[in-house]
Design an enzyme around this catalytic site. Structure first.
Site, PDB file in Angstrom:
ATOM      1  CE  LYS A  44     -16.968 -21.060 -62.105  1.00 46.22           C
ATOM      2  NZ  LYS A  44     -16.315 -20.253 -61.343  1.00 46.22           N
ATOM      3  CG  ASN A  98      -7.665 -22.761 -61.358  1.00 47.67           C
ATOM      4  OD1 ASN A  98      -8.820 -23.313 -61.093  1.00 47.67           O
ATOM      5  ND2 ASN A  98      -6.701 -22.294 -60.984  1.00 47.67           N
ATOM      6  CB  CYS A 128     -10.412 -22.775 -53.858  1.00 50.74           C
ATOM      7  SG  CYS A 128     -12.313 -22.641 -53.798  1.00 50.74           S
ATOM      8  CG  ASN A 190      -7.199 -18.722 -54.926  1.00 53.97           C
ATOM      9  OD1 ASN A 190      -8.525 -18.069 -54.279  1.00 53.97           O
ATOM     10  ND2 ASN A 190      -7.128 -19.291 -55.140  1.00 53.97           N
ATOM     11  N   GLY A 242      -5.817  -8.056 -56.764  1.00 53.73           N
ATOM     12  CA  GLY A 242      -6.200  -5.990 -57.377  1.00 53.73           C
ATOM     13  C   GLY A 242      -5.977  -5.746 -58.166  1.00 53.73           C
ATOM     14  N   GLY A 263      -8.590 -10.067 -62.512  1.00 52.26           N
ATOM     15  CA  GLY A 263      -9.711 -10.723 -61.727  1.00 52.26           C
ATOM     16  C   GLY A 263     -10.692  -9.867 -61.442  1.00 52.26           C
TER      17      GLY A 263
END
Lengths: 300, 251
Positions: A44, A98, A128, A190, A242, A263
């Site tokens: 994360k 990240n 983000c 993202n 996805g 994810g």
């Protein structure tokens, strides 16, 4: 059969990794999966100081996916170095950090602190959608992308992957800007910006109104973008968006991705990562694929 | 240790129009479960991907089953309410910390769909037990608390059962006190209960809720503000909670 892949000079035992922000630093999921089975854990987002993130509600369910507006809540790089690196080093998997920030200085602060640390790759988060400064605001302008990547690259002692936002007109322009700034690899996509309104309360479900959409519903968009980017640049690409199983992962590999990240599927099936690894192996056996390079980027 | 299990439906019924009472066989989860914990139940219908957090109402370690009493509010819970005996459903758990059960005189305070987890809590607590339940209209599970030997008070917003008003007004009017309060319910109820507990100097555990995705602490979706020195931090309802000390919460 060879499932190994090489990402910017780092060899992964297989292409399957975790998408940042969906897997913490692996601790929670280690109750469900053997982290040794994963190609890499992408942790994360890590900032130079602890970040609170956004007020709740941060989660909304949408058809075939979800929205989040977490806003990169994290305990900061010092905590990460002290707690998460030693935890992950117990496992035979690669560590990809990240890196997030509100400014170029905050990004470089994190990367400087990670110098000499036992991690394998860096992933620069300029995509983000849930922060007002930095994040996606850096990742949607070619000049800014090139500049941020250049500055971060100067302080990085590990290969640098740049994570791209899909919320742009032409993702290949952003991809080229990142590579020209010195990116060793790219990861995409993202989340897509999205919104949901509670018609009974007559207000947005997310406290921050707008969030990032992820989950199976975004996969075709992600496959398309990975395909376009792989055609446009000559660096390794980590595909995500996805992916829930091996079939999805193989689509991304055929579109040109070297690595694939799971994810939102982790939230739906805590064993999604390992099941994807097993599924890829099964596909390779069944269809006589000896090395993933035989199917990588085969779509003209 | 948490598990994901395909749980078999042992029984299903309704306590009223919208409250479903479901017993499922999931031995691994039942073995580990504690009072005040919850499970994540997956709709697995292709459309609603996220699991639904549902509090554990009762645990039967011998049979290896748990009982879930939940309100049918959306597509996910509607789907669960249509399950039949012997159907299977995917469940993850047990999640969260649960109540820290202590001795002395216990006061259990539940509001609406916050009432069910207090059944297992009441079962496990020893000593004198007072249960104070609040509903909008009507009531459910009251007789079960009575069977567990608790003295039960009921408040309803419309006065249809028991005291007309909310649970905190009822606590005040009956001057109900004890050594520990265990509570679950809407945030506004917990907030006023927390003030009451502080006034009376009673330790009070509150079980919170927030929209969540993973249920195990990874997505960091379900946060609440918790006091930290002079400031505050966001803690996760699913992992750090759902039970918090009422004095820690930034109301």
């Amino acid at each position: 059969m060879n499932t190994k892949v090489n990402i910017c000079g780092v060899e992964l035992k297989n292409p399957v990794m975790t998408a940042s922000g969906t897997f913490g630093s692996g601790r929670e999921y280690s109750e469900f999966v053997d982290l040794n089975r994963l190609g890499a854990v992408v942790v994360k987002g890590v900032a130079d100081k602890p970040w609170n993130g956004n007020p709740a509600p941060r989660i909304a369910e949408v058809y075939g996916g979800m929205l989040n507006s977490v806003g990169l809540q994290n305990p900061g790089v010092d905590y990460f170095i002290e707690n998460d690196i030693p935890f992950l080093r117990q496992f035979d998997t690669k560590i990809i950090v990240n890196v997030c920030g509100h400014s170029i200085e905050e990004y470089t602060n994190v990367v400087k602190k990670l110098q000499g640390q036992d991690v394998d790759l860096l992933e620069l988060n300029i995509s983000c959608p849930n922060v007002s400064e930095g994040g996606m605001s850096f990742g949607t302008d070619t000049k800014m992308v090139e500049k941020v990547v250049q500055e971060v690259k100067k302080c990085a002692d590990k290969p640098l992957i740049v994570k791209l936002s899909p919320n742009v007109t032409d993702i290949t322009e952003i991809a080229k800007a990142a590579v020209s700034g010195g990116a060793d690899g790219l990861s995409l996509i993202n989340t897509l910006t999205g919104m949901k309104i509670d018609i009974y309360k007559r207000q947005p479900v997310l406290q921050r109104k707008i969030g990032g959409m992820s989950g199976p519903a975004v996969k075709p968009v992600a496959v398309r973008m990975v395909y376009q980017v792989c055609k446009a640049v000559d660096v390794p690409v980590i595909g995500m968006g996805g992916i829930s199983n091996a079939e999805d992962a193989i689509e991304f590999i055929m579109a040109g991705a070297t690595g694939v990240s799971i994810g939102t599927a982790n939230f739906i099936n805590p064993r999604a990562t390992v099941e994807t690894v097993e599924g890829i192996e099964e596909y390779m056996r069944k269809y006589g694929v000896k090395d993933l390079s035989e199917i990588r980027g085969i779509i003209e | 240790m948490k598990s994901v299990e395909m749980a078999k439906v042992l029984s299903i019924g309704f306590l009223n129009d919208s409250i479903c009472d479901l017993k499922i066989l999931c031995p691994k989860i039942a073995k580990e479960a504690k009072a005040g914990q919850f499970v994540e139940v997956y709709p697995d219908n292709g459309e609603n991907l996220l699991s639904r957090p549902i509090s554990i109402c009762e645990i039967d370690k011998e049979v290896g089953s748990i009982r879930l009493v939940f309100q049918v509010v959306g597509k996910g819970t509607k789907l669960f309410s249509r399950l039949k005996v012997n159907d299977e459903i995917r469940v993850l758990g047990p999640c969260g910390n649960g109540y820290n059960l202590k001795g002395g005189k216990s006061v259990l305070v539940g509001g609406g769909i916050g009432v069910p987890p207090l059944i297992e809590t009441c079962k496990q607590l020893e000593g004198e037990k007072i249960v104070v339940l609040g509903f909008r209209s009507g009531s459910f599970l009251v007789d079960e608390f009575e069977k567990l030997g608790a003295k039960v008070y009921v408040a309803t917003d419309d006065g249809s059962v028991g005291f007309k008003g909310n649970v905190v007004e009822l606590l005040k009017s009956e001057n109900i006190v004890g050594d520990n309060i265990y509570s679950c319910g809407p945030k506004v109820m917990l907030k006023f209960l927390s003030m009451y507990a502080q006034e009376k100097n009673i330790d009070c555990q509150v079980s919170m809720e927030e929209r969540m995705a993973c249920g195990i602490g990874a997505c960091v979706g379900c946060v609440v503000q918790i006091k930290d020195g002079d400031g505050w931090v966001y803690k996760k309802v699913c992992k750090d909670g759902p039970v918090f000390d009422s004095k820690e919460v930034c109301w």
